[in-house]
Motif scaffolding. Sequence first.
Motif, PDB file in Angstrom:
ATOM      1  N   VAL A 139       0.868  -1.181   0.000  1.00  0.00           N
ATOM      2  CA  VAL A 139       0.000   0.000   0.000  1.00  0.00           C
ATOM      3  C   VAL A 139       0.903   1.228   0.000  1.00  0.00           C
ATOM      4  O   VAL A 139       1.870   1.279   0.771  1.00  0.00           O
ATOM      5  N   GLU A 140       0.575   2.214  -0.839  1.00  0.00           N
ATOM      6  CA  GLU A 140       1.460   3.388  -0.888  1.00  0.00           C
ATOM      7  C   GLU A 140       0.701   4.604  -1.391  1.00  0.00           C
ATOM      8  O   GLU A 140       0.067   4.572  -2.444  1.00  0.00           O
ATOM      9  N   PHE A 141       0.802   5.701  -0.622  1.00  0.00           N
ATOM     10  CA  PHE A 141       0.271   6.988  -1.074  1.00  0.00           C
ATOM     11  C   PHE A 141       1.280   7.627  -2.020  1.00  0.00           C
ATOM     12  O   PHE A 141       2.487   7.409  -1.901  1.00  0.00           O
TER      13      PHE A 141
ATOM     14  N   GLU B 220      -3.005  12.399  -3.073  1.00  0.00           N
ATOM     15  CA  GLU B 220      -4.235  12.337  -3.853  1.00  0.00           C
ATOM     16  C   GLU B 220      -4.511  10.913  -4.325  1.00  0.00           C
ATOM     17  O   GLU B 220      -5.661  10.505  -4.484  1.00  0.00           O
ATOM     18  N   LEU B 221      -3.451  10.172  -4.561  1.00  0.00           N
ATOM     19  CA  LEU B 221      -3.601   8.816  -5.068  1.00  0.00           C
ATOM     20  C   LEU B 221      -3.077   7.811  -4.059  1.00  0.00           C
ATOM     21  O   LEU B 221      -2.091   8.063  -3.359  1.00  0.00           O
TER      22      LEU B 221
ATOM     23  N   PHE C 258      -6.454   4.232  -6.114  1.00  0.00           N
ATOM     24  CA  PHE C 258      -7.603   4.998  -5.640  1.00  0.00           C
ATOM     25  C   PHE C 258      -7.262   6.475  -5.736  1.00  0.00           C
ATOM     26  O   PHE C 258      -6.133   6.903  -5.507  1.00  0.00           O
ATOM     27  N   GLN C 259      -8.294   7.268  -6.042  1.00  0.00           N
ATOM     28  CA  GLN C 259      -8.093   8.712  -6.112  1.00  0.00           C
ATOM     29  C   GLN C 259      -9.041   9.380  -5.130  1.00  0.00           C
ATOM     30  O   GLN C 259     -10.199   8.984  -4.983  1.00  0.00           O
TER      31      GLN C 259
ATOM     32  N   TYR D 164     -11.880   8.098  -1.071  1.00  0.00           N
ATOM     33  CA  TYR D 164     -11.034   7.473  -2.076  1.00  0.00           C
ATOM     34  C   TYR D 164     -11.862   6.488  -2.898  1.00  0.00           C
ATOM     35  O   TYR D 164     -12.477   5.578  -2.349  1.00  0.00           O
ATOM     36  N   ASN D 165     -11.861   6.688  -4.183  1.00  0.00           N
ATOM     37  CA  ASN D 165     -12.572   5.779  -5.078  1.00  0.00           C
ATOM     38  C   ASN D 165     -11.603   5.221  -6.105  1.00  0.00           C
ATOM     39  O   ASN D 165     -10.564   5.821  -6.393  1.00  0.00           O
TER      40      ASN D 165
END
Lengths: 423, 312
Positions: free
Chosen positions: A10-12, A17-18, A31-32, A47-48
């Motif tokens: 998992v990584e921002f 934003e993503l 996800f954005q 986040y979608n």
Amino acid sequence: MCKADIISTVEFNYSGELLATGDKGGRVVIFQREQESKNRPHSRGEYNVYSTFQSHEPEFDYLKSLEIEEKINKIRWLPQQNAAHSLLSTNDKTIKLWKISQRDKRAEGYNLKDEDGRLRDPFRITSLRVPVLLPMDRMVEASPRRIFANAHTYHINSISVNSDHETYLSADDLRVNLWHLEITDRSFNIVDIKPANMEELTEVITAAECHPHQCNVFVYSSSKGTIRLCDMRAAALCDRQSKFFEEPEDPSSRSFFSEIISSISDVKFSHSGRYMMTRDYLSVKVWDLNMENRPVETYQVHEYLRSKLCSLYENDCIFDKFECCWNGADSAIMTGSYNNFFRMFDRNTRRDVTLEASRENSKPRAILKARKVSTGGKRKKDEISVDSLDFNKKILHTAWHPKENVIAVAATNNLYIFQDKIN
Amino acid sequence: MFPKGTKRKFSDSREEPVAGGEDVNQSSLAAVRMLSSYSLQRQSLLDMSLIKLQLCHMLVEPNLCRSVLIANTVRQIQEEMTQDGTWQIMTQALSAANAAAQCSADRLVATEVLCRQTEAAQGEQVPKPFPVVGSEGCPAEEVLEEEEEAAAAEVGMTMSTVSPQAPTSYLPGTFGMDPCWEEEETGEDDDDDDEEEEEDSEECGSGSEGEERERDSLVEDTRTAEQVFGTFEIKNPAPSPDPALEELFSDVDASYYDLDTVLTGMQSVPKMGPYDLLESLSSHGPSPLSSSTSCRSDLNELDHIMEIIVGS
């Protein structure tokens, strides 16, 4: 439950934003965060799903007669340089650079071709017009721009983008390689701890990371609980470290499992670059880069497991590799545990909390309740005893938004995103 | 009073206070009992570790970090046992039995355990104190975990309970059945344990194909054990590589295939050692011995000797 859906990283991205996740089936889901809208002021950006693509496929190494898993071991975002987003994703053997671009406009009114793309007969063109841009349904495309292959004999455990934004490193069990993002047919080997005789192997590399500001500095951790900081300016082959971080062993707690639980599963620099954090089986340690002989802070994640090490060795849980992460301000750290628990530590107040990522035990938008594992004889109400912990439900991967108090927690095949309470 | 090494803890529950003011005989007996309990637990840990290093049934390359950590644990136990003198006894007994059974004397104890492990691999699972681990590893790894659980179930129960309980069954005890490829022995099992009898009959019904597969995987094990534990040899040096194989791979870059040789067995030297030997060395209870091989009578004596050494 489908095995391929188990989230493995998992990584921002840099702006938060993503959010990218990789899974055992070789897929990447991005996800954005939705823009906050005036219509729904109380729902901060959710986040979608933005894009889903198959990053890696299973392969077969014919020479060794072994399968190469498609599981995504790590994803690292590249800093954004244009409208498109780029990330590196890796499985055990191959690293790929993906470009994710979106189109939400299309041009209409071309002179040389029809609406359906067919070329117009030149004799039929009698006038000149300027094409106009019209909105269209947003389309997100992911395309592999670079494939960095055949550089690792052993399983890749880490990738890290350098602060120069031109190079990155990849580490496997015995070697660390340095790549240029534009060049795929060669890499430089900067660390090699493979012994001449493999039978003498007693230590492996478990994680590596580039310094966030100094592009010549990186660290790598080992299965013996040590961290080596290397300076690439010092030599081409960084086998001799510049700094060596190791905490002396406590002789009173020595057991046959001491080495295994000291093995470092993750190392992360703080955003400031002054500290680094390491995760071993039972604790998280914060190190000051200027002090090599011991960490400056130690946080116990699940000390109640110390008396269960033999059973955990037996069922292999003792080899679980937990990750850890800093918040944007470097004031808090987070790491996972068993039973879908994860722990957060505030470095300033020294307070800690145990929370649970589980659908059954928390409703959407409800505030998470703090959990407690009872260690002594008497179990209080709401406490969970050590023996009733579910060791199949492990939280190995967590991520913290770079600027806000938003966290992503991967619980097996589910992704949980938690946000700060809105006042 | 307590010899060196007792400070090392297996689990907190192992520690047992000896009340002061007791009869000297009683306290020394308790001390010896505790020491032998420690030895048994250590032996169990050694066996468990060796099983974990078994690399058959693997489709994906096993985790090198995990293998290295387990190998280091085995090395640690071996060092301690060498200091205690237990290791010498075990290897001497093993080589004596090996010689009696006309097997190569420079195979490791580890190899024997690995050979036998595939039997337990097909045994039924025993309920464990902790749930089955569904790890992130490949399916093959999970199969291996199941095997380990079946074999190590006894140990798990022993380790996590309070130590005053006399160790009634140990990991080696699970190997109380004879391997299937000794065709003259079928489902007969002298062991008292019902579970093991069930396991045995299950396995021996696997058929010739299963035996073939087991034989191949065992072959891999021996080579694997040899590669991983080459440094553990005390009496004999590591055997030299097969010259035919060397020639075959002479023009291949050796460094690339180092891991290959570690992880996948390439030589085939089937092991037919005395499988109950390790069990008899480490268990207190009567070891199940059948009379089909010539070394059994030797093992009886060894068993008796070990009982005296370890049990007293």
